[in-house]
Design a protein around this motif. Structure first.
Motif, PDB file in Angstrom:
ATOM      1  N   HIS A   7      43.378  26.744  50.732  1.00 26.46           N
ATOM      2  CA  HIS A   7      43.062  27.369  49.443  1.00 26.46           C
ATOM      3  C   HIS A   7      41.920  28.100  49.637  1.00 26.46           C
ATOM      4  O   HIS A   7      41.527  29.161  48.885  1.00 26.46           O
ATOM      5  N   GLU A   8      40.867  27.813  50.507  1.00 28.21           N
ATOM      6  CA  GLU A   8      39.588  28.522  51.092  1.00 28.21           C
ATOM      7  C   GLU A   8      40.049  29.687  51.517  1.00 28.21           C
ATOM      8  O   GLU A   8      39.711  30.903  51.080  1.00 28.21           O
ATOM      9  N   LYS A   9      41.068  29.932  52.132  1.00 25.09           N
ATOM     10  CA  LYS A   9      41.540  31.154  52.840  1.00 25.09           C
ATOM     11  C   LYS A   9      42.064  32.075  51.834  1.00 25.09           C
ATOM     12  O   LYS A   9      41.758  33.378  51.741  1.00 25.09           O
ATOM     13  N   LEU A  10      42.410  31.478  50.848  1.00 24.71           N
ATOM     14  CA  LEU A  10      43.354  32.254  49.744  1.00 24.71           C
ATOM     15  C   LEU A  10      42.104  33.195  48.772  1.00 24.71           C
ATOM     16  O   LEU A  10      42.203  34.105  48.324  1.00 24.71           O
ATOM     17  N   LEU A  11      41.088  32.056  48.724  1.00 26.76           N
ATOM     18  CA  LEU A  11      40.152  32.439  47.857  1.00 26.76           C
ATOM     19  C   LEU A  11      39.306  33.648  48.357  1.00 26.76           C
ATOM     20  O   LEU A  11      38.896  34.408  47.736  1.00 26.76           O
ATOM     21  N   LEU A  12      39.207  33.380  49.651  1.00 23.51           N
ATOM     22  CA  LEU A  12      38.336  34.553  50.514  1.00 23.51           C
ATOM     23  C   LEU A  12      39.133  35.580  50.542  1.00 23.51           C
ATOM     24  O   LEU A  12      38.611  36.817  50.372  1.00 23.51           O
ATOM     25  N   SER A  13      40.559  35.676  50.626  1.00 19.69           N
ATOM     26  CA  SER A  13      41.420  36.974  50.473  1.00 19.69           C
ATOM     27  C   SER A  13      41.171  37.505  49.032  1.00 19.69           C
ATOM     28  O   SER A  13      41.079  38.815  49.070  1.00 19.69           O
ATOM     29  N   PHE A  14      41.168  36.670  48.069  1.00 21.46           N
ATOM     30  CA  PHE A  14      41.202  37.305  46.763  1.00 21.46           C
ATOM     31  C   PHE A  14      39.885  38.084  46.650  1.00 21.46           C
ATOM     32  O   PHE A  14      39.822  39.194  46.019  1.00 21.46           O
ATOM     33  N   TYR A  15      38.613  37.694  46.885  1.00 17.87           N
ATOM     34  CA  TYR A  15      37.308  38.269  46.888  1.00 17.87           C
ATOM     35  C   TYR A  15      37.181  39.441  47.697  1.00 17.87           C
ATOM     36  O   TYR A  15      36.551  40.367  47.505  1.00 17.87           O
ATOM     37  N   GLU A  16      37.689  39.106  49.023  1.00 21.35           N
ATOM     38  CA  GLU A  16      37.604  40.311  50.030  1.00 21.35           C
ATOM     39  C   GLU A  16      38.474  41.518  49.428  1.00 21.35           C
ATOM     40  O   GLU A  16      38.009  42.843  49.670  1.00 21.35           O
ATOM     41  N   THR A  17      39.591  41.388  48.812  1.00 23.65           N
ATOM     42  CA  THR A  17      40.481  42.410  48.527  1.00 23.65           C
ATOM     43  C   THR A  17      39.815  42.816  47.103  1.00 23.65           C
ATOM     44  O   THR A  17      39.975  44.338  47.123  1.00 23.65           O
ATOM     45  N   THR A  18      39.431  42.015  46.218  1.00 22.43           N
ATOM     46  CA  THR A  18      38.721  42.636  44.975  1.00 22.43           C
ATOM     47  C   THR A  18      37.491  43.402  44.993  1.00 22.43           C
ATOM     48  O   THR A  18      37.181  44.363  44.267  1.00 22.43           O
ATOM     49  N   GLU A  19      36.798  43.126  46.205  1.00 21.69           N
ATOM     50  CA  GLU A  19      35.534  43.781  46.384  1.00 21.69           C
ATOM     51  C   GLU A  19      35.546  45.056  47.577  1.00 21.69           C
ATOM     52  O   GLU A  19      34.418  45.628  47.903  1.00 21.69           O
ATOM     53  N   ASN A  20      36.707  44.871  47.989  1.00 20.59           N
ATOM     54  CA  ASN A  20      36.770  45.963  48.974  1.00 20.59           C
ATOM     55  C   ASN A  20      36.620  47.464  48.735  1.00 20.59           C
ATOM     56  O   ASN A  20      37.065  47.840  47.318  1.00 20.59           O
ATOM     57  N   THR A  21      35.684  48.274  49.152  1.00 23.93           N
ATOM     58  CA  THR A  21      35.274  49.786  48.910  1.00 23.93           C
ATOM     59  C   THR A  21      36.542  50.794  49.059  1.00 23.93           C
ATOM     60  O   THR A  21      36.386  51.655  48.210  1.00 23.93           O
ATOM     61  N   GLU A  22      37.500  50.285  49.681  1.00 25.04           N
ATOM     62  CA  GLU A  22      38.683  51.182  49.832  1.00 25.04           C
ATOM     63  C   GLU A  22      39.810  51.017  48.867  1.00 25.04           C
ATOM     64  O   GLU A  22      40.886  51.424  49.178  1.00 25.04           O
ATOM     65  N   TYR A  23      39.458  50.684  47.767  1.00 23.10           N
ATOM     66  CA  TYR A  23      40.434  50.117  46.863  1.00 23.10           C
ATOM     67  C   TYR A  23      41.207  51.236  46.436  1.00 23.10           C
ATOM     68  O   TYR A  23      42.460  51.111  46.009  1.00 23.10           O
ATOM     69  N   GLU A  24      40.696  52.500  46.484  1.00 21.48           N
ATOM     70  CA  GLU A  24      41.281  53.533  45.856  1.00 21.48           C
ATOM     71  C   GLU A  24      42.200  54.147  46.889  1.00 21.48           C
ATOM     72  O   GLU A  24      43.025  55.220  46.635  1.00 21.48           O
ATOM     73  N   GLU A  71      37.202  27.334  40.419  1.00 23.22           N
ATOM     74  CA  GLU A  71      37.364  27.322  41.776  1.00 23.22           C
ATOM     75  C   GLU A  71      36.152  26.476  42.566  1.00 23.22           C
ATOM     76  O   GLU A  71      36.574  25.644  43.263  1.00 23.22           O
ATOM     77  N   LYS A  72      35.044  26.731  42.264  1.00 23.54           N
ATOM     78  CA  LYS A  72      34.183  25.760  42.751  1.00 23.54           C
ATOM     79  C   LYS A  72      34.322  24.487  42.506  1.00 23.54           C
ATOM     80  O   LYS A  72      33.996  23.371  43.360  1.00 23.54           O
ATOM     81  N   LYS A  73      34.662  23.868  41.174  1.00 25.49           N
ATOM     82  CA  LYS A  73      34.733  22.662  41.026  1.00 25.49           C
ATOM     83  C   LYS A  73      36.078  21.855  42.014  1.00 25.49           C
ATOM     84  O   LYS A  73      35.884  20.856  42.726  1.00 25.49           O
ATOM     85  N   ILE A  74      37.336  22.537  41.926  1.00 23.54           N
ATOM     86  CA  ILE A  74      38.308  22.192  42.833  1.00 23.54           C
ATOM     87  C   ILE A  74      37.812  22.156  44.253  1.00 23.54           C
ATOM     88  O   ILE A  74      38.143  21.253  44.948  1.00 23.54           O
ATOM     89  N   ILE A  75      36.999  23.105  44.846  1.00 23.47           N
ATOM     90  CA  ILE A  75      36.469  22.981  46.216  1.00 23.47           C
ATOM     91  C   ILE A  75      35.554  21.795  46.628  1.00 23.47           C
ATOM     92  O   ILE A  75      35.820  20.827  47.376  1.00 23.47           O
TER      93      ILE A  75
END
Length: 327
Positions: A276-293, A167-171
């Motif tokens: 692309h960046e918006k999508l990546l940011l959404s990925f990481y915000e969702t996967t790292e969200n503490t309210e996952y459960e 992802e870093k390479k693509i950006i």
């Protein structure tokens, strides 16, 4: 180096191979069966030789043991009948070829040669044959135990790292493209190599899925919530690579566009980068969200990500049409 990184590194592999070698050799030695030490140590080593993967280790365990069990057991019986080592070996060899063609996933051709030649040495000695099978089974079991419980390979960690690096390479490529506002800047990046990296990521995903499905791989259960994100991250990278490849194809034709058309084209490329960046940011915000459960949290966010991805693909298609204007 973290434990997760060590588990999928070459150094981690060396550590497990060393433990397997020592354990496989010393266990029969300590229990008074020195004659089994070399065979057990070899088997323990080989069960880890295909790389850091529980599924590969399990498959090798089954295949190698079956490739020893059938020829040695069958060869011992046939030898008692024929009383001739060479004839016994030929009969068993032909039989194994037929069996392996019918059940290719149950046997291993590379392990067959040793088993077939051992038949002539074992002859009709059931004790010798039994010792060989025991040493192979126990040795492989030792190696498999080490793979599962001593520094088990964290395929999820490796998956995340591979995705992040690409992802870093693509950006970086996108930023260079927008900064230079010319397609010649892409020559410094080997776009074709991105396709090879993508294949490696897809292969890693397949390996992760295999290991994740094994009940002993409990260390991977923490990635259960990330499986969908892995899948959509790969899809995002596939779209990006295809787009960059298409851009490269029209490098020469771009010179024929007017300044207004070029401006319009790069404005649209800028849209791709933002999405692309918006999508990546959404990925990481969702996967790292503490309210996952929380109930429905994952389902709601996945819908958002899928809609982002669809929008991203639409934008790429729109720009592709602009590229065709240059023909």
């Amino acid at each position: 180096m973290t434990k997760e990184e060590l588990s999928v590194s070459q150094y981690g592999r060396y550590i497990k191979l060393f433990i397997a070698l020592v354990s496989g050799y010393m266990l029969p030695y300590l229990f008074g069966h020195k004659e089994l030490s070399a065979s057990m140590a070899t088997s323990a080593w080989l069960s880890l030789a295909l790389g850091p993967s529980i599924s590969n280790s399990r498959a090798y365990f089954v295949q190698r043991f079956m490739t020893n069990l059938v020829p040695i057991l069958g060869g011992t019986i046939i030898f008692i009948i024929t009383r001739h080592g060479f004839i016994t070996m030929m009969i068993v060899t032909l039989f194994m070829f037929v069996l392996m063609s019918k059940f290719p996933n149950r046997f291993r051709l590379t392990s067959l040669g040793v088993s077939l030649t051992l038949i002539t040495g074992i002859g009709g000695n059931f004790t010798a044959g039994g010792e060989r099978l025991i040493s192979v089974w126990l040795g492989m079991a030792v190696g498999f135990f080490i793979e599962c419980y001593i520094l088990p390979p964290d395929q999820g960690f490796k998956m995340k790292k591979m995705l992040t690096d690409m992802e870093k390479k693509i950006i970086k490529i996108y930023y260079r493209l927008l900064h230079d506002r010319t397609l010649t800047s892409l020559k410094g990046f080997k776009i074709d190599e991105l396709t090879e990296e993508l294949k490696k990521i897809e292969a890693q995903m397949a390996g992760f899925n295999k290991d994740f499905s094994i009940k002993w791989a409990k260390h991977l259960k923490k990635y259960e919530k990330d499986i969908d994100f892995f899948k959509y991250s790969i899809e995002l990278l596939e779209v990006s690579v295809r787009f960059l490849q298409k851009v490269c194809l029209f490098e020469n034709d771009l010179t024929e566009l007017s300044e207004e058309e070029k401006k319009y084209l790069f404005v649209n490329i800028s849209e791709v980068v933002k999405k692309h960046e918006k999508l990546l940011l959404s990925f990481y915000e969702t996967t790292e969200n503490t309210e996952y459960e929380e109930e429905h949290f994952l389902e709601q966010n996945m819908d958002i990500l899928i809609s982002y991805l669809a929008e991203y693909q639409d934008t790429v298609r729109k720009i592709s049409k602009e590229m065709y204007k240059a023909e």
